[in-house]
Design a protein around this motif. Structure first.
Motif, PDB file in Angstrom:
ATOM      1  N   LYS A  44      -9.874   5.225  -7.414  1.00 41.89           N
ATOM      2  CA  LYS A  44     -10.512   5.045  -5.798  1.00 41.89           C
ATOM      3  C   LYS A  44     -11.642   4.217  -6.084  1.00 41.89           C
ATOM      4  CE  LYS A  44      -8.327   9.229  -5.131  1.00 41.89           C
ATOM      5  NZ  LYS A  44      -8.208  11.054  -4.643  1.00 41.89           N
ATOM      6  N   GLU A  45     -12.719   4.104  -6.874  1.00 46.79           N
ATOM      7  CA  GLU A  45     -14.060   3.733  -6.779  1.00 46.79           C
ATOM      8  C   GLU A  45     -13.502   2.042  -6.274  1.00 46.79           C
ATOM      9  OE1 GLU A  45     -18.191   1.575  -5.547  1.00 46.79           O
ATOM     10  OE2 GLU A  45     -16.509   4.056  -5.464  1.00 46.79           O
ATOM     11  N   TYR A  46     -12.870   1.534  -7.482  1.00 50.30           N
ATOM     12  CA  TYR A  46     -12.400   0.508  -7.378  1.00 50.30           C
ATOM     13  C   TYR A  46     -11.536  -0.262  -6.259  1.00 50.30           C
ATOM     14  CZ  TYR A  46      -9.955  -4.883  -9.080  1.00 50.30           C
ATOM     15  OH  TYR A  46      -9.890  -5.417  -9.885  1.00 50.30           O
ATOM     16  N   ALA A  47     -10.100   0.181  -5.748  1.00 52.69           N
ATOM     17  CA  ALA A  47      -9.724   0.207  -4.300  1.00 52.69           C
ATOM     18  C   ALA A  47     -10.135  -0.052  -3.412  1.00 52.69           C
ATOM     19  CB  ALA A  47      -8.367   1.004  -4.486  1.00 52.69           C
ATOM     20  N   THR A  48     -11.521   1.043  -3.426  1.00 51.11           N
ATOM     21  CA  THR A  48     -12.307   0.726  -2.208  1.00 51.11           C
ATOM     22  C   THR A  48     -13.343  -0.268  -1.922  1.00 51.11           C
ATOM     23  OG1 THR A  48     -12.060   3.502  -2.280  1.00 51.11           O
ATOM     24  CG2 THR A  48     -14.251   2.428  -0.882  1.00 51.11           C
ATOM     25  N   LYS A  49     -13.885  -0.399  -2.843  1.00 46.48           N
ATOM     26  CA  LYS A  49     -14.592  -2.023  -3.699  1.00 46.48           C
ATOM     27  C   LYS A  49     -13.764  -2.866  -3.310  1.00 46.48           C
ATOM     28  CE  LYS A  49     -18.188  -3.252  -6.736  1.00 46.48           C
ATOM     29  NZ  LYS A  49     -19.178  -3.559  -7.286  1.00 46.48           N
ATOM     30  N   HIS A  50     -12.811  -3.036  -3.577  1.00 43.94           N
ATOM     31  CA  HIS A  50     -12.208  -4.607  -3.762  1.00 43.94           C
ATOM     32  C   HIS A  50     -11.095  -4.495  -2.421  1.00 43.94           C
ATOM     33  CE1 HIS A  50     -14.144  -6.188  -7.819  1.00 43.94           C
ATOM     34  NE2 HIS A  50     -13.678  -4.646  -8.218  1.00 43.94           N
ATOM     35  N   ALA A  51     -11.241  -3.645  -1.930  1.00 41.62           N
ATOM     36  CA  ALA A  51     -10.211  -3.956  -0.650  1.00 41.62           C
ATOM     37  C   ALA A  51     -11.536  -4.495   0.773  1.00 41.62           C
ATOM     38  CB  ALA A  51     -10.195  -2.189   0.359  1.00 41.62           C
ATOM     39  N   GLU A  52     -12.814  -4.568   0.104  1.00 40.87           N
ATOM     40  CA  GLU A  52     -13.667  -5.311   1.229  1.00 40.87           C
ATOM     41  C   GLU A  52     -13.376  -6.282   0.669  1.00 40.87           C
ATOM     42  OE1 GLU A  52     -16.806  -3.329   0.389  1.00 40.87           O
ATOM     43  OE2 GLU A  52     -16.389  -0.780   0.794  1.00 40.87           O
ATOM     44  N   THR A  53     -13.334  -6.832  -0.321  1.00 36.86           N
ATOM     45  CA  THR A  53     -13.089  -8.343  -0.649  1.00 36.86           C
ATOM     46  C   THR A  53     -12.221  -9.077  -0.534  1.00 36.86           C
ATOM     47  OG1 THR A  53     -13.566  -8.015  -3.066  1.00 36.86           O
ATOM     48  CG2 THR A  53     -15.730  -7.889  -1.075  1.00 36.86           C
ATOM     49  N   ALA A  54     -11.550  -8.384  -0.191  1.00 42.90           N
ATOM     50  CA  ALA A  54      -9.463  -8.982  -0.847  1.00 42.90           C
ATOM     51  C   ALA A  54      -8.985  -8.331   0.444  1.00 42.90           C
ATOM     52  CB  ALA A  54      -8.672  -8.018  -2.074  1.00 42.90           C
ATOM     53  N   ASN A  55      -9.537  -8.414   2.021  1.00 40.68           N
ATOM     54  CA  ASN A  55      -8.305  -8.124   2.529  1.00 40.68           C
ATOM     55  C   ASN A  55      -7.182  -7.209   2.856  1.00 40.68           C
ATOM     56  OD1 ASN A  55      -8.717  -8.373   5.518  1.00 40.68           O
ATOM     57  ND2 ASN A  55      -7.160 -10.313   5.451  1.00 40.68           N
ATOM     58  N   VAL A  56      -7.656  -6.387   1.927  1.00 46.22           N
ATOM     59  CA  VAL A  56      -6.279  -5.212   1.873  1.00 46.22           C
ATOM     60  C   VAL A  56      -6.919  -3.713   2.215  1.00 46.22           C
ATOM     61  CG1 VAL A  56      -5.475  -3.483   0.153  1.00 46.22           C
ATOM     62  CG2 VAL A  56      -6.002  -6.273  -0.809  1.00 46.22           C
ATOM     63  N   ASP A  57      -5.626  -3.493   3.268  1.00 41.93           N
ATOM     64  CA  ASP A  57      -5.882  -2.141   4.288  1.00 41.93           C
ATOM     65  C   ASP A  57      -6.026  -0.981   2.756  1.00 41.93           C
ATOM     66  OD1 ASP A  57      -5.229  -3.537   6.391  1.00 41.93           O
ATOM     67  OD2 ASP A  57      -2.784  -3.054   6.076  1.00 41.93           O
ATOM     68  N   GLN A  58      -7.491  -0.154   2.916  1.00 39.23           N
ATOM     69  CA  GLN A  58      -7.398   1.016   1.934  1.00 39.23           C
ATOM     70  C   GLN A  58      -6.736   2.098   2.445  1.00 39.23           C
ATOM     71  OE1 GLN A  58     -11.816   2.059   3.153  1.00 39.23           O
ATOM     72  NE2 GLN A  58     -12.402  -0.530   2.312  1.00 39.23           N
ATOM     73  N   ARG A  59      -6.806   3.052   2.096  1.00 39.93           N
ATOM     74  CA  ARG A  59      -5.158   4.370   1.864  1.00 39.93           C
ATOM     75  C   ARG A  59      -6.242   4.819   3.031  1.00 39.93           C
ATOM     76  NH1 ARG A  59      -4.252   4.567  -4.449  1.00 39.93           N
ATOM     77  NH2 ARG A  59      -5.229   3.506  -4.803  1.00 39.93           N
TER      78      ARG A  59
END
Length: 59
Positions: A44-59
């Motif tokens: 969850k931490e990885y996905a949240t942190k990297h969604a900001e820089t990878a322009n990925v929708d957060q869950r």
């Protein structure tokens, strides 16, 4: 994500070297977590942190 209705947990298999498993397990223990709980939180931490820089929708 586990919801309020107590969704049933399922197993997921990952491959690690024994030394990797032991290292992660030791870190989890330092935080008072099981290996599974630590890996869920890390995901969850990885996905949240990297969604900001990878322009990925957060869950």
């Amino acid at each position: 994500m586990l919801n309020d209705t107590k969704e049933k947990r399922v197993s997921v298999s990952i491959s690690l070297a024994e030394s990797e498993k032991n290292e992660i397990k030791d870190i989890a223990k330092e935080y008072g977590l099981s290996l599974s709980a630590f890996l869920r939180l890390a995901e969850k931490e990885y996905a949240t942190k990297h969604a900001e820089t990878a322009n990925v929708d957060q869950r």
